[in-house]
Design a protein around this motif. Structure first.
Motif, PDB file in Angstrom:
ATOM      1  N   SER A   1       0.540   7.305  -6.353  1.00  0.00           N
ATOM      2  CA  SER A   1      -0.323   8.211  -6.255  1.00  0.00           C
ATOM      3  C   SER A   1       0.445   9.587  -6.166  1.00  0.00           C
ATOM      4  O   SER A   1      -0.021  10.742  -6.978  1.00  0.00           O
TER       5      SER A   1
ATOM      6  N   ASP B   1       1.017  -1.197   0.035  1.00  0.00           N
ATOM      7  CA  ASP B   1       0.105   0.004  -0.149  1.00  0.00           C
ATOM      8  C   ASP B   1       0.966   1.053  -0.142  1.00  0.00           C
ATOM      9  O   ASP B   1       0.501   2.448  -0.548  1.00  0.00           O
TER      10      ASP B   1
ATOM     11  N   THR C   1       0.796   4.471  -2.684  1.00  0.00           N
ATOM     12  CA  THR C   1       0.609   5.659  -2.638  1.00  0.00           C
ATOM     13  C   THR C   1       1.851   6.440  -2.966  1.00  0.00           C
ATOM     14  O   THR C   1       1.660   7.625  -3.458  1.00  0.00           O
TER      15      THR C   1
END
Length: 237
Positions: free
Chosen positions: A195, A188, A192
């Motif tokens: 992103s 995760d 991120t």
């Protein structure tokens, strides 16, 4: 980014149009050449006195122009280097996620592994096409199912949609017990970072150099070019 060929011939360096601004400025250059020709004709055939202005205006305007051009070049390089850093980080993160996807999930069918890896490859293509405003359909075809490719093509932000799909896919692997909690948290974190990369690229694309700086630079360039023939005709004819 325009990547030059490995073999750089003299012909390529002098006459290539790809990556050159000649196609943008040739009309303005031609106009300045016509102005210079008119000044020379006026000075030689019409015997006008006071046509030449001397080198003082060029010195004053040229100093200002050098400062503005130095600022513009510095800003352009900073933007290019930040974009290159972001894209390099994207390659690193995608490779890390690919390695983790292929190595760690327990008893995961090969088809699901390939689907996740293909989504990561498609993410890079999706970001590239979104930044360039081009059609991603051709690059999506080898990596995504037709229905998913069509969904992304209709999306305003395909990279973000793919990140959401990847997050849900890895979360499902955690619920199935194929990933432990620590590895899921690390994955995760990698998503991120992707992103953040998307946000950084969007910031560079949507935030041009302030218009006031561009306007000031262009006006200084035009003043310098307009003064040039008047300042040189008296000394070099």
């Amino acid at each position: 980014m325009i990547v030059p060929p490995a073999s750089r011939s003299l012909w390529l360096l002098l006459f290539t149009l790809k990556g050159s601004i000649v196609s943008v400025i040739w009309k303005r250059v031609a106009a300045m050449m016509l102005l210079a020709t008119a000044v020379v004709i006026a000075e030689h055939r019409l015997a006008l006195d006071g046509t030449g202005l001397g080198a003082v205006p060029l010195t004053l305007v040229g100093l200002t122009l050098a400062i503005f051009l130095g600022f513009r070049n510095s800003v352009a390089y900073e933007r290019w280097w930040e974009a290159r850093t972001l894209w390099g980080e994207l390659l690193i993160v995608v490779r890390n996620l690919t390695r983790q996807t292929l190595a760690f999930p327990d008893d995961l069918p090969d088809a699901r592994r390939r689907e996740l890896v293909h989504c990561l490859v498609a993410f890079a293509h999706a970001l590239r096409h979104m930044l360039r405003g081009s059609d991603p359909a051709e690059d999506f075809a080898p990596w995504l199912a037709p229905d998913k490719a069509a969904l992304l093509a209709r999306s305003v932000n395909p990279p973000n949609v793919l990140l959401g799909h990847l997050g849900q896919a890895y979360a499902q692997l955690r619920r199935e017990g194929r990933l432990d909690s620590m590895l899921t948290a690390d994955i995760d974190g990698q998503l991120t970072r992707l992103s953040y990369i998307v946000g950084g690229c969007e910031r560079i694309r949507s935030t041009p150099i302030p218009f006031a700086y561009i306007l000031l630079l262009h006006r200084t360039v035009y003043i310098y070019c307009l003064l040039l023939p008047f300042c040189l005709v008296g000394s070099i004819g």
